[in-house]
Design a protein around this motif. Sequence first.
Motif, short mmCIF file in Angstrom:
data_model
loop_
_atom_site.label_atom_id
_atom_site.label_comp_id
_atom_site.label_asym_id
_atom_site.label_seq_id
_atom_site.Cartn_x
_atom_site.Cartn_y
_atom_site.Cartn_z
N UNK A 188 31.28 60.97 -48.47
CA UNK A 188 30.70 61.85 -47.47
C UNK A 188 29.76 62.87 -48.12
N UNK A 189 30.18 63.45 -49.24
CA UNK A 189 29.32 64.42 -49.93
C UNK A 189 28.07 63.76 -50.49
N UNK A 190 28.21 62.55 -50.99
CA UNK A 190 27.04 61.83 -51.50
C UNK A 190 26.02 61.57 -50.40
N UNK A 191 26.51 61.46 -49.16
CA UNK A 191 25.62 61.27 -48.01
C UNK A 191 25.05 62.58 -47.49
N UNK A 192 25.41 63.70 -48.14
CA UNK A 192 24.81 64.98 -47.79
C UNK A 192 25.71 65.95 -47.06
N UNK A 193 26.96 65.57 -46.77
CA UNK A 193 27.85 66.47 -46.05
C UNK A 193 28.32 67.60 -46.95
N UNK A 194 28.15 68.84 -46.49
CA UNK A 194 28.67 70.00 -47.20
C UNK A 194 30.17 70.10 -46.94
N UNK A 195 30.94 70.29 -48.00
CA UNK A 195 32.39 70.29 -47.90
C UNK A 195 32.96 71.50 -48.63
N UNK A 196 33.91 72.17 -48.01
CA UNK A 196 34.71 73.18 -48.69
C UNK A 196 36.16 72.80 -48.50
N UNK A 197 36.85 72.58 -49.61
CA UNK A 197 38.25 72.19 -49.50
C UNK A 197 39.13 73.13 -50.29
N UNK A 198 40.28 73.43 -49.71
CA UNK A 198 41.32 74.22 -50.35
C UNK A 198 42.40 73.25 -50.80
N UNK A 199 42.80 73.33 -52.06
CA UNK A 199 43.72 72.32 -52.55
C UNK A 199 44.51 72.81 -53.77
N UNK A 200 45.70 72.22 -53.92
CA UNK A 200 46.44 72.33 -55.17
C UNK A 200 46.23 71.07 -56.02
N UNK A 201 45.53 70.09 -55.47
CA UNK A 201 45.36 68.78 -56.10
C UNK A 201 44.22 68.86 -57.11
N UNK A 202 44.56 69.04 -58.37
CA UNK A 202 43.54 69.16 -59.41
C UNK A 202 42.73 67.88 -59.53
N UNK A 203 43.39 66.72 -59.34
CA UNK A 203 42.67 65.44 -59.40
C UNK A 203 41.62 65.37 -58.31
N UNK A 204 41.93 65.88 -57.13
CA UNK A 204 40.97 65.90 -56.04
C UNK A 204 39.77 66.76 -56.41
N UNK A 205 40.03 67.94 -56.94
CA UNK A 205 38.94 68.83 -57.32
C UNK A 205 38.07 68.23 -58.41
N UNK A 206 38.72 67.65 -59.41
CA UNK A 206 37.97 67.07 -60.52
C UNK A 206 37.10 65.90 -60.08
N UNK A 207 37.60 65.11 -59.14
CA UNK A 207 36.90 63.87 -58.79
C UNK A 207 35.78 64.08 -57.77
N UNK A 208 35.96 65.00 -56.81
CA UNK A 208 34.97 65.04 -55.73
C UNK A 208 34.22 66.35 -55.62
N UNK A 209 34.62 67.39 -56.34
CA UNK A 209 33.94 68.68 -56.19
C UNK A 209 32.73 68.78 -57.11
N UNK A 210 31.64 69.27 -56.58
CA UNK A 210 30.49 69.61 -57.41
C UNK A 210 30.62 71.01 -57.99
N UNK A 211 31.61 71.73 -57.46
CA UNK A 211 31.84 73.11 -57.90
C UNK A 211 33.29 73.46 -57.64
N UNK A 212 33.91 74.19 -58.56
CA UNK A 212 35.29 74.63 -58.38
C UNK A 212 35.34 76.15 -58.47
N UNK A 213 36.10 76.73 -57.56
CA UNK A 213 36.29 78.17 -57.51
C UNK A 213 37.79 78.43 -57.59
N UNK A 214 38.21 79.19 -58.57
CA UNK A 214 39.63 79.51 -58.70
C UNK A 214 39.86 80.97 -58.33
N UNK A 215 40.77 81.19 -57.40
CA UNK A 215 41.13 82.54 -56.98
C UNK A 215 42.47 82.94 -57.57
N UNK A 216 42.56 84.18 -57.98
CA UNK A 216 43.81 84.78 -58.45
C UNK A 216 43.88 86.18 -57.86
#
Length: 229
Positions: A188-216
């Motif tokens: 979906x992102x490769x087709x141009x869809x902008x995505x914001x996802x909240x996750x604990x899944x590090x594998x998900x973030x590593x595989x599909x995110x163009x950017x990662x933001x970590x909050x503490x």
Amino acid sequence: MTAPIIEIRDVSKAYDVGRPALADLNLDVQEGDALAVLGPSGSGKSTLLNLIAGLDKPSRGSVTVAGLRVDELTETASAEYRRARIGMVFQFFNLLDDLTVEDNVLLPAQLSGIPRGKAQLRAAELLDRLGIARHTRAFPGRLSGGERQRVAVARALMNRPALLLADEPTGALDSVAAADVRALLIELNADGQTILLVTHDVALARSCATRTLELVDGKVFRDERRAVR
């Protein structure tokens, strides 16, 4: 450069007791980004998602999405904003079990007053694109977790949203289904869809995110942009 699709300026969110859920947060997200928001429980991830979705309002600061000041919307206008400009995918799918797959996907179009015939064409296109057209007349309870999440994604995309929000989209899935959803988000992102996802899944973030933001503790601890494809 065009204006960011999400602009968050000096946003804080405080509740009655304890430290703020978010503290003086500034964030820009560009059209076409796939941003994964990571962090421990209580870090402010869900609060950030709710502010962007117009489900909550900041104590201070502004939230602008696709040129619209979300923090200034009335409750009625917020509901219209969610129908017209964003799609939402949840951890536990939030499908209606007494409706067929097709009717679940059609719901956002019906709420927006789109003619049924036009909406059915869009639904058929999405179900085919997401590989679940064979389940059009089935009820969600007959589907696997991964298939139900695909139905939820189709529903979220029904009104062609500028922004897709995903809240722990792989959290209720086994490893095989989670990998399937990761591949779908990448596509979906490769087709141009902008995505914001909240996750604990590090594998998900590593595989599909163009950017990662970590909050503490409600603040940005790490913000990294990287090419993943």
